[in-house]
Design a protein around this motif. Structure first.
Motif, PDB file in Angstrom:
ATOM      1  N   ILE A 128       0.845  -1.196   0.000  1.00 19.37           N
ATOM      2  CA  ILE A 128       0.000   0.000   0.000  1.00 19.37           C
ATOM      3  C   ILE A 128       0.883   1.249   0.000  1.00 19.37           C
ATOM      4  CG2 ILE A 128      -1.738   1.329   1.286  1.00 19.37           C
ATOM      5  CD1 ILE A 128      -2.845  -1.234   0.138  1.00 19.37           C
ATOM      6  N   GLY A 129       0.568   2.188  -0.889  1.00 20.63           N
ATOM      7  CA  GLY A 129       1.339   3.427  -0.967  1.00 20.63           C
ATOM      8  C   GLY A 129       2.636   3.312  -1.741  1.00 20.63           C
ATOM      9  N   ALA A 130       2.842   2.184  -2.416  1.00 19.17           N
ATOM     10  CA  ALA A 130       4.099   1.951  -3.154  1.00 19.17           C
ATOM     11  C   ALA A 130       4.300   2.971  -4.267  1.00 19.17           C
ATOM     12  CB  ALA A 130       4.094   0.542  -3.741  1.00 19.17           C
ATOM     13  N   ARG A 131       5.570   3.185  -4.583  1.00 17.31           N
ATOM     14  CA  ARG A 131       5.965   3.919  -5.786  1.00 17.31           C
ATOM     15  C   ARG A 131       6.445   2.836  -6.755  1.00 17.31           C
ATOM     16  NH1 ARG A 131       6.181   9.391  -5.196  1.00 17.31           N
ATOM     17  NH2 ARG A 131       7.650   9.639  -6.923  1.00 17.31           N
ATOM     18  N   LEU A 132       5.608   2.547  -7.715  1.00 16.51           N
ATOM     19  CA  LEU A 132       5.720   1.349  -8.534  1.00 16.51           C
ATOM     20  C   LEU A 132       6.305   1.617  -9.913  1.00 16.51           C
ATOM     21  CD1 LEU A 132       4.793  -1.705  -9.027  1.00 16.51           C
ATOM     22  CD2 LEU A 132       2.686  -0.697  -9.940  1.00 16.51           C
ATOM     23  N   ALA A 133       7.123   0.689 -10.386  1.00 14.05           N
ATOM     24  CA  ALA A 133       7.511   0.653 -11.799  1.00 14.05           C
ATOM     25  C   ALA A 133       7.028  -0.674 -12.358  1.00 14.05           C
ATOM     26  CB  ALA A 133       9.019   0.782 -11.965  1.00 14.05           C
ATOM     27  N   ASP A 134       6.124  -0.618 -13.326  1.00 15.79           N
ATOM     28  CA  ASP A 134       5.632  -1.820 -13.995  1.00 15.79           C
ATOM     29  C   ASP A 134       6.288  -1.885 -15.361  1.00 15.79           C
ATOM     30  OD1 ASP A 134       4.006  -4.137 -14.329  1.00 15.79           O
ATOM     31  OD2 ASP A 134       2.609  -2.953 -15.549  1.00 15.79           O
TER      32      ASP A 134
ATOM     33  N   LEU B  38      -4.309  -0.430  -9.675  1.00 13.78           N
ATOM     34  CA  LEU B  38      -3.788  -0.035  -8.359  1.00 13.78           C
ATOM     35  C   LEU B  38      -4.033   1.447  -8.094  1.00 13.78           C
ATOM     36  CD1 LEU B  38      -0.469  -2.069  -8.531  1.00 13.78           C
ATOM     37  CD2 LEU B  38      -2.348  -2.507  -6.945  1.00 13.78           C
ATOM     38  N   GLY B  39      -3.917   2.261  -9.147  1.00 16.95           N
ATOM     39  CA  GLY B  39      -4.179   3.694  -9.004  1.00 16.95           C
ATOM     40  C   GLY B  39      -5.637   3.988  -8.728  1.00 16.95           C
ATOM     41  N   LEU B  40      -6.510   3.312  -9.436  1.00 14.44           N
ATOM     42  CA  LEU B  40      -7.954   3.517  -9.250  1.00 14.44           C
ATOM     43  C   LEU B  40      -8.414   3.115  -7.849  1.00 14.44           C
ATOM     44  CD1 LEU B  40      -9.328   2.227 -12.680  1.00 14.44           C
ATOM     45  CD2 LEU B  40      -9.428   4.575 -11.839  1.00 14.44           C
ATOM     46  N   ASN B  41      -7.720   2.135  -7.276  1.00 15.21           N
ATOM     47  CA  ASN B  41      -8.089   1.642  -5.947  1.00 15.21           C
ATOM     48  C   ASN B  41      -7.238   2.246  -4.828  1.00 15.21           C
ATOM     49  OD1 ASN B  41     -10.248  -0.649  -6.266  1.00 15.21           O
ATOM     50  ND2 ASN B  41      -8.822  -0.929  -7.964  1.00 15.21           N
ATOM     51  N   ASP B  42      -6.516   3.333  -5.156  1.00 19.52           N
ATOM     52  CA  ASP B  42      -5.696   4.054  -4.165  1.00 19.52           C
ATOM     53  C   ASP B  42      -4.711   3.144  -3.427  1.00 19.52           C
ATOM     54  OD1 ASP B  42      -6.825   6.597  -4.674  1.00 19.52           O
ATOM     55  OD2 ASP B  42      -8.569   6.069  -3.455  1.00 19.52           O
ATOM     56  N   LYS B  43      -4.152   2.177  -4.166  1.00 19.46           N
ATOM     57  CA  LYS B  43      -3.180   1.256  -3.556  1.00 19.46           C
ATOM     58  C   LYS B  43      -1.743   1.755  -3.699  1.00 19.46           C
ATOM     59  CE  LYS B  43      -6.267  -2.111  -2.784  1.00 19.46           C
ATOM     60  NZ  LYS B  43      -6.620  -2.605  -1.455  1.00 19.46           N
ATOM     61  N   ILE B  44      -1.514   2.667  -4.648  1.00 23.83           N
ATOM     62  CA  ILE B  44      -0.171   3.195  -4.894  1.00 23.83           C
ATOM     63  C   ILE B  44      -0.186   4.715  -4.821  1.00 23.83           C
ATOM     64  CG2 ILE B  44       0.718   1.272  -6.275  1.00 23.83           C
ATOM     65  CD1 ILE B  44      -0.129   2.850  -8.789  1.00 23.83           C
TER      66      ILE B  44
ATOM     67  N   ASP C 224      11.985   9.355  -9.639  1.00 19.59           N
ATOM     68  CA  ASP C 224      10.783   8.539  -9.445  1.00 19.59           C
ATOM     69  C   ASP C 224      10.753   7.899  -8.054  1.00 19.59           C
ATOM     70  OD1 ASP C 224       9.769   8.950 -12.073  1.00 19.59           O
ATOM     71  OD2 ASP C 224      11.098   7.385 -12.844  1.00 19.59           O
ATOM     72  N   ALA C 225      11.942   7.698  -7.471  1.00 19.58           N
ATOM     73  CA  ALA C 225      12.050   7.080  -6.131  1.00 19.58           C
ATOM     74  C   ALA C 225      11.237   5.790  -6.039  1.00 19.58           C
ATOM     75  CB  ALA C 225      11.627   8.069  -5.043  1.00 19.58           C
ATOM     76  N   ILE C 226      11.443   4.926  -7.008  1.00 17.52           N
ATOM     77  CA  ILE C 226      10.693   3.666  -7.083  1.00 17.52           C
ATOM     78  C   ILE C 226      11.094   2.732  -5.938  1.00 17.52           C
ATOM     79  CG2 ILE C 226      10.359   1.570  -8.472  1.00 17.52           C
ATOM     80  CD1 ILE C 226       8.931   4.141  -9.551  1.00 17.52           C
ATOM     81  N   ASP C 227      10.096   2.153  -5.276  1.00 16.14           N
ATOM     82  CA  ASP C 227      10.399   1.192  -4.199  1.00 16.14           C
ATOM     83  C   ASP C 227       9.855  -0.206  -4.491  1.00 16.14           C
ATOM     84  OD1 ASP C 227       7.615   1.236  -3.514  1.00 16.14           O
ATOM     85  OD2 ASP C 227       7.946   2.945  -2.179  1.00 16.14           O
ATOM     86  N   THR C 228       9.110  -0.352  -5.601  1.00 11.60           N
ATOM     87  CA  THR C 228       8.562  -1.656  -5.978  1.00 11.60           C
ATOM     88  C   THR C 228       8.579  -1.786  -7.500  1.00 11.60           C
ATOM     89  OG1 THR C 228       7.073  -1.595  -4.063  1.00 11.60           O
ATOM     90  CG2 THR C 228       6.557  -3.191  -5.786  1.00 11.60           C
ATOM     91  N   ILE C 229       9.051  -2.925  -7.981  1.00 15.93           N
ATOM     92  CA  ILE C 229       9.093  -3.181  -9.428  1.00 15.93           C
ATOM     93  C   ILE C 229       8.311  -4.448  -9.726  1.00 15.93           C
ATOM     94  CG2 ILE C 229      10.581  -3.803 -11.384  1.00 15.93           C
ATOM     95  CD1 ILE C 229      12.781  -2.082 -10.092  1.00 15.93           C
ATOM     96  N   THR C 230       7.416  -4.371 -10.712  1.00 16.86           N
ATOM     97  CA  THR C 230       6.725  -5.554 -11.204  1.00 16.86           C
ATOM     98  C   THR C 230       7.138  -5.811 -12.652  1.00 16.86           C
ATOM     99  OG1 THR C 230       4.806  -4.143 -11.738  1.00 16.86           O
ATOM    100  CG2 THR C 230       4.698  -5.414  -9.693  1.00 16.86           C
ATOM    101  N   ILE C 231       7.429  -7.070 -12.954  1.00 16.03           N
ATOM    102  CA  ILE C 231       7.708  -7.499 -14.332  1.00 16.03           C
ATOM    103  C   ILE C 231       6.919  -8.785 -14.536  1.00 16.03           C
ATOM    104  CG2 ILE C 231       9.434  -8.004 -16.089  1.00 16.03           C
ATOM    105  CD1 ILE C 231      11.564  -6.744 -14.332  1.00 16.03           C
ATOM    106  N   CYS C 232       5.941  -8.737 -15.420  1.00 19.34           N
ATOM    107  CA  CYS C 232       5.004  -9.863 -15.575  1.00 19.34           C
ATOM    108  C   CYS C 232       4.859 -10.284 -17.032  1.00 19.34           C
ATOM    109  CB  CYS C 232       3.626  -9.477 -15.045  1.00 19.34           C
ATOM    110  SG  CYS C 232       3.632  -8.853 -13.355  1.00 19.34           S
ATOM    111  N   GLY C 233       4.588 -11.570 -17.216  1.00 21.60           N
ATOM    112  CA  GLY C 233       4.216 -12.071 -18.531  1.00 21.60           C
ATOM    113  C   GLY C 233       5.339 -12.208 -19.523  1.00 21.60           C
TER     114      GLY C 233
END
Length: 232
Positions: free
Chosen positions: A19-25, A37-43, A87-96
């Motif tokens: 919750i509140g992550a600064r994400l790089a997808d 995640l943005g629509l649901n205020d998770k990041i 960007d101060a990214i603290d979480t990275i997702t790489i999928c698929g």
């Protein structure tokens, strides 16, 4: 699927984003994951990176449609080049993607990992290579999940940087240190199918006039390892 209705695969990934992550997808395609995640205020902030122009334009359209342009930046870039220091990214997702490509992206973008972001990775194949990369780069596997969706089996690997490297075995790389302990029904089905496939290949090899001994030995070894995990 859209930003309001994710696939089971992406929903599983989403639940591991803090919750509140600064994400790089990275390889964001339509940017459905960060948009959800943005629509649901998770990041609090996200970068959606795409190296191919078509998916990049799709992502731009999705973010504009959902009125998320102030929270989610869409960038056309190769791998972690989409991310900058501000960007101060603290979480990275790489999928698929395949495991080798995920490892390549992380290796090429190593300078972007200096802040030791959490990694949430969903390789389509070559999961063992991803686990090996994580371990060799001081990332501890916190949890793993294996799911079945539309007759495809997916593995999600969640990792965080750690000073001291974990001691993982070849079996941990292959089966997953968490998954091999939990051994849920999807895990069992995956490895039973793999075992049957290898047994079929072995029986075909043994019909040959000249049996490739090294290949036969490797197949028998892997079949035995699968049996040990399934029956252990």
């Amino acid at each position: 699927m859209d930003a309001k209705h994710l696939s089971t695969r992406l929903l599983t990934v989403a639940k591991y984003v803090p919750i509140g992550a600064r994400l790089a997808d990275i390889g964001s395609d339509h940017a459905y994951l960060p948009a959800y995640l943005g629509l649901n205020d998770k990041i609090s902030y996200a970068v959606a990176g795409e190296v191919v122009e078509g998916p990049y334009l799709n992502a731009l359209h999705e973010i504009k449609k959902e009125d998320l342009a102030k929270k989610i930046m869409v960038r056309l870039a190769d791998g972690l080049e989409a991310v900058n220091e501000k960007d101060a990214i603290d979480t990275i997702t790489i999928c698929g993607m395949g495991g080798p490509l995920i490892c390549h992206i992380l290796t090429e973008g190593k300078s972007k990992l200096e802040n030791k972001p959490n990694l949430i990775l969903q390789p389509n194949v070559g999961e063992w290579q991803v686990r090996k990369w994580l371990n060799e780069n001081n990332y501890q596997i916190l949890t793993e999940e294996i799911i079945d969706e539309d007759e495809h089996i997916y593995e999600i690997i969640v990792a965080a940087w750690k000073e001291e490297r974990d001691r993982l075995t070849a079996e941990d790389y292959l089966f997953g240190p968490v998954l091999r302990k939990e051994k849920n029904s999807v895990f069992i089905r995956k490895w039973e199918q793999e075992q049957k496939k290898l047994q079929h290949i072995l029986s075909e090899i043994q019909k040959a006039h000249q049996v490739p001994l090294e290949q036969k030995k490797a197949l028998k070894n892997k079949i035995r390892k699968i049996g040990d995990v399934l029956n252990g």
